[in-house]
Motif scaffolding. Structure first.
Motif, PDB file in Angstrom:
ATOM      1  N   THR A 260       0.862  -1.178   0.000  1.00 36.58           N
ATOM      2  CA  THR A 260       0.000   0.000   0.000  1.00 36.58           C
ATOM      3  C   THR A 260       0.902   1.231   0.000  1.00 36.58           C
ATOM      4  O   THR A 260       2.112   1.130   0.165  1.00 36.58           O
ATOM      5  CB  THR A 260      -0.911   0.056   1.250  1.00 36.58           C
ATOM      6  OG1 THR A 260      -0.095   0.019   2.426  1.00 36.58           O
ATOM      7  CG2 THR A 260      -1.896  -1.098   1.269  1.00 36.58           C
ATOM      8  N   ALA A 261       0.292   2.382  -0.202  1.00 40.20           N
ATOM      9  CA  ALA A 261       1.052   3.633  -0.154  1.00 40.20           C
ATOM     10  C   ALA A 261       1.225   4.084   1.296  1.00 40.20           C
ATOM     11  O   ALA A 261       0.381   3.809   2.149  1.00 40.20           O
ATOM     12  CB  ALA A 261       0.340   4.709  -0.957  1.00 40.20           C
ATOM     13  N   ASP A 262       2.325   4.766   1.563  1.00 35.21           N
ATOM     14  CA  ASP A 262       2.513   5.439   2.847  1.00 35.21           C
ATOM     15  C   ASP A 262       1.839   6.805   2.739  1.00 35.21           C
ATOM     16  O   ASP A 262       2.181   7.597   1.853  1.00 35.21           O
ATOM     17  CB  ASP A 262       3.999   5.610   3.158  1.00 35.21           C
ATOM     18  CG  ASP A 262       4.671   4.289   3.508  1.00 35.21           C
ATOM     19  OD1 ASP A 262       4.028   3.236   3.358  1.00 35.21           O
ATOM     20  OD2 ASP A 262       5.846   4.324   3.909  1.00 35.21           O
ATOM     21  N   ILE A 263       0.915   7.080   3.615  1.00 31.27           N
ATOM     22  CA  ILE A 263       0.043   8.244   3.419  1.00 31.27           C
ATOM     23  C   ILE A 263      -0.038   9.127   4.659  1.00 31.27           C
ATOM     24  O   ILE A 263       0.285   8.718   5.771  1.00 31.27           O
ATOM     25  CB  ILE A 263      -1.382   7.808   3.021  1.00 31.27           C
ATOM     26  CG1 ILE A 263      -2.037   7.012   4.167  1.00 31.27           C
ATOM     27  CG2 ILE A 263      -1.356   7.002   1.735  1.00 31.27           C
ATOM     28  CD1 ILE A 263      -3.516   6.754   3.962  1.00 31.27           C
ATOM     29  N   GLU A 264      -0.523  10.335   4.413  1.00 32.87           N
ATOM     30  CA  GLU A 264      -0.939  11.257   5.467  1.00 32.87           C
ATOM     31  C   GLU A 264      -2.371  11.661   5.143  1.00 32.87           C
ATOM     32  O   GLU A 264      -2.620  12.326   4.140  1.00 32.87           O
ATOM     33  CB  GLU A 264      -0.029  12.489   5.515  1.00 32.87           C
ATOM     34  CG  GLU A 264      -0.420  13.485   6.590  1.00 32.87           C
ATOM     35  CD  GLU A 264       0.505  14.702   6.661  1.00 32.87           C
ATOM     36  OE1 GLU A 264       0.049  15.771   7.127  1.00 32.87           O
ATOM     37  OE2 GLU A 264       1.676  14.589   6.245  1.00 32.87           O
ATOM     38  N   VAL A 265      -3.302  11.223   5.965  1.00 32.90           N
ATOM     39  CA  VAL A 265      -4.715  11.524   5.735  1.00 32.90           C
ATOM     40  C   VAL A 265      -5.017  12.935   6.227  1.00 32.90           C
ATOM     41  O   VAL A 265      -4.615  13.319   7.334  1.00 32.90           O
ATOM     42  CB  VAL A 265      -5.618  10.502   6.452  1.00 32.90           C
ATOM     43  CG1 VAL A 265      -7.095  10.865   6.250  1.00 32.90           C
ATOM     44  CG2 VAL A 265      -5.350   9.093   5.933  1.00 32.90           C
ATOM     45  N   ILE A 266      -5.710  13.701   5.393  1.00 34.21           N
ATOM     46  CA  ILE A 266      -6.039  15.088   5.729  1.00 34.21           C
ATOM     47  C   ILE A 266      -7.526  15.338   5.541  1.00 34.21           C
ATOM     48  O   ILE A 266      -8.216  14.602   4.834  1.00 34.21           O
ATOM     49  CB  ILE A 266      -5.243  16.085   4.858  1.00 34.21           C
ATOM     50  CG1 ILE A 266      -5.633  15.914   3.382  1.00 34.21           C
ATOM     51  CG2 ILE A 266      -3.740  15.895   5.050  1.00 34.21           C
ATOM     52  CD1 ILE A 266      -5.111  17.009   2.472  1.00 34.21           C
ATOM     53  N   GLY A 267      -8.009  16.396   6.169  1.00 31.39           N
ATOM     54  CA  GLY A 267      -9.374  16.841   5.962  1.00 31.39           C
ATOM     55  C   GLY A 267      -9.475  17.746   4.750  1.00 31.39           C
ATOM     56  O   GLY A 267      -8.478  18.307   4.275  1.00 31.39           O
ATOM     57  N   ALA A 268     -10.671  17.900   4.234  1.00 32.99           N
ATOM     58  CA  ALA A 268     -10.882  18.734   3.060  1.00 32.99           C
ATOM     59  C   ALA A 268     -10.481  20.188   3.313  1.00 32.99           C
ATOM     60  O   ALA A 268     -10.074  20.897   2.392  1.00 32.99           O
ATOM     61  CB  ALA A 268     -12.340  18.663   2.623  1.00 32.99           C
ATOM     62  N   ASP A 269     -10.578  20.631   4.551  1.00 31.63           N
ATOM     63  CA  ASP A 269     -10.231  22.019   4.859  1.00 31.63           C
ATOM     64  C   ASP A 269      -8.723  22.257   4.888  1.00 31.63           C
ATOM     65  O   ASP A 269      -8.270  23.400   4.994  1.00 31.63           O
ATOM     66  CB  ASP A 269     -10.856  22.450   6.193  1.00 31.63           C
ATOM     67  CG  ASP A 269     -10.408  21.575   7.365  1.00 31.63           C
ATOM     68  OD1 ASP A 269      -9.746  20.538   7.120  1.00 31.63           O
ATOM     69  OD2 ASP A 269     -10.728  21.919   8.519  1.00 31.63           O
ATOM     70  N   TYR A 270      -7.934  21.190   4.766  1.00 30.76           N
ATOM     71  CA  TYR A 270      -6.473  21.301   4.811  1.00 30.76           C
ATOM     72  C   TYR A 270      -5.854  21.229   3.414  1.00 30.76           C
ATOM     73  O   TYR A 270      -4.643  21.337   3.254  1.00 30.76           O
ATOM     74  CB  TYR A 270      -5.917  20.168   5.686  1.00 30.76           C
ATOM     75  CG  TYR A 270      -4.436  20.274   6.016  1.00 30.76           C
ATOM     76  CD1 TYR A 270      -3.975  21.138   7.012  1.00 30.76           C
ATOM     77  CD2 TYR A 270      -3.490  19.496   5.343  1.00 30.76           C
ATOM     78  CE1 TYR A 270      -2.627  21.232   7.330  1.00 30.76           C
ATOM     79  CE2 TYR A 270      -2.136  19.573   5.653  1.00 30.76           C
ATOM     80  CZ  TYR A 270      -1.711  20.443   6.639  1.00 30.76           C
ATOM     81  OH  TYR A 270      -0.372  20.523   6.948  1.00 30.76           O
TER      82      TYR A 270
END
Length: 364
Positions: free
Chosen positions: A321-331
């Motif tokens: 899988t990819a190494d990720i940083e999950v963010i909110g739409a406001d970011y």
């Protein structure tokens, strides 16, 4: 039968760039009604690809505004057309870089829709009904079933979403250029969104993998976190010399304008370098290093839908899988600023399902 432009009555919301500033803000949009061959998808996650940044900034001089980017789409089926047999409501699915093609040319018939002269991209492209396509930074999408893939049950949607671009972009050249054979030595040039996935696929194929990077600080991460076997600093003459004529192939993921000729020295005779990055300026290649030892310089562009499904299935089997940083739409605008500085390890993924409606509501 495909819906006409007048049948775009399904309400949705997206994050749109209105001009070349690239600033993204909520925008109410409409999607087409469900055609007989369509799959309706509630978008839960969408990865941020570097090409999204180029596109919203109009770096490639082909922008159509308003533009809603995003071609690493993961979500859930909510409805299907009457001819659809592969998908049902509730299925976990994805959409990558394209949403249609002519479906009848030689390339399409061979499963290479990505080479179709009539390819329709997931965003910033003109669809068959004359409307401009909107991408995955949005609440939902309607796509022809041929261009939908299914996520294996064991794959998390957030970590799997980037594979729909980054994954297939490196998997396809490895498959078609014979760089998927256990025991061969693969070089991965550049350790970013594409490169880190290439390392993982190389190891999944049973290859020896060496990361080639201009950043010495990435060595520990490449070896210990991603599982690469070796690391070569491209600016270190001694390290480059020691690695000469050792690699069977190199996946070049770098989009910066760097001297490519010295890298051919790392290849064994008959070795291949496949470019998947897109430098802005033409590359200079002296012919002698290619001709004298029968080396190949090639390019590769994403992949067809069947190969994308194959890639996802293999990734799930090997835990890729990819190494990720999950963010909110406001970011998202801050994320774009960080992406421009390469300040992400290694892919931002927008939590569309939990944050887009809230972000849209705060701007109303």
């Amino acid at each position: 039968m495909a819906p006409t432009a007048a049948e775009h009555t399904r309400k949705a919301v997206g994050l749109a760039a209105l001009d070349a500033s690239g600033h993204l803000s909520p925008l109410a949009i409409t999607r087409r009604c469900t055609g007989d061959d369509d799959v309706v998808i509630k978008i839960l996650y969408c990865g941020i690809c570097h090409s999204d940044l180029h596109s919203i900034k109009n770096d490639w001089k082909n922008a159509r505004y308003p533009m809603i980017p995003g071609h690493e789409i993961a979500g859930e089926v909510t409805e299907v057309g009457k001819n659809v047999t592969k998908y049902k409501a509730g299925y976990r699915v994805g959409v990558g870089c394209m949403v249609n093609s002519c479906q009848s040319c030689e390339s399409c018939n061979k499963g290479f829709e990505n080479h179709c002269p009539g390819i329709i991209f997931t965003y910033n492209s003109v669809d068959v009904d004359g409307t401009v396509t909107y991408g995955g930074y949005s609440s939902m999408v309607v796509v022809h079933e041929r261009f939908v893939v299914r996520f294996p049950d064991t794959m998390p949607l957030d970590k799997g979403a980037p594979l729909l671009c980054a994954g297939i972009t490196v998997y396809s050249p490895m498959k078609y250029h014979g760089l998927n054979v256990p025991g061969l030595h693969l070089g991965v040039l550049g350790l970013g969104g594409l490169g880190h996935v290439a390392v993982k696929f190389g190891k999944a194929f049973g290859m020896k993998v060496t990361v080639i990077s201009s950043s010495p600080g990435k060595k520990e991460e490449a070896l210990e976190r991603l599982g690469a076997d070796a690391f070569v600093v491209s600016k270190d003459a001694d390290e480059m010399k020691a690695a000469m004529s050792t690699m069977d192939g190199i996946i070049n993921t770098v989009s910066a304008n760097i001297p490519v000729a010295p890298l051919f020295g790392l290849l064994k005779p008959n070795g291949k370098m496949v470019m998947v990055g897109l430098p802005e300026k033409p590359i200079e290649i002296p012919p002698f290093p290619l001709v004298a030892t029968n080396k190949t310089l090639a390019g590769s562009f994403i992949g067809g839908t069947s190969d994308t499904q194959e890639m996802l299935d293999l990734a799930a089997k090997h835990g890729v899988t990819a190494d990720i940083e999950v963010i909110g739409a406001d970011y998202v605008n801050t994320a774009m600023e960080r992406l421009a500085k390469a300040d992400v390890r290694y892919r931002f993924v927008i939590d569309i399902g939990n944050t887009l409606d809230k972000a849209a509501a705060t701007t109303e």
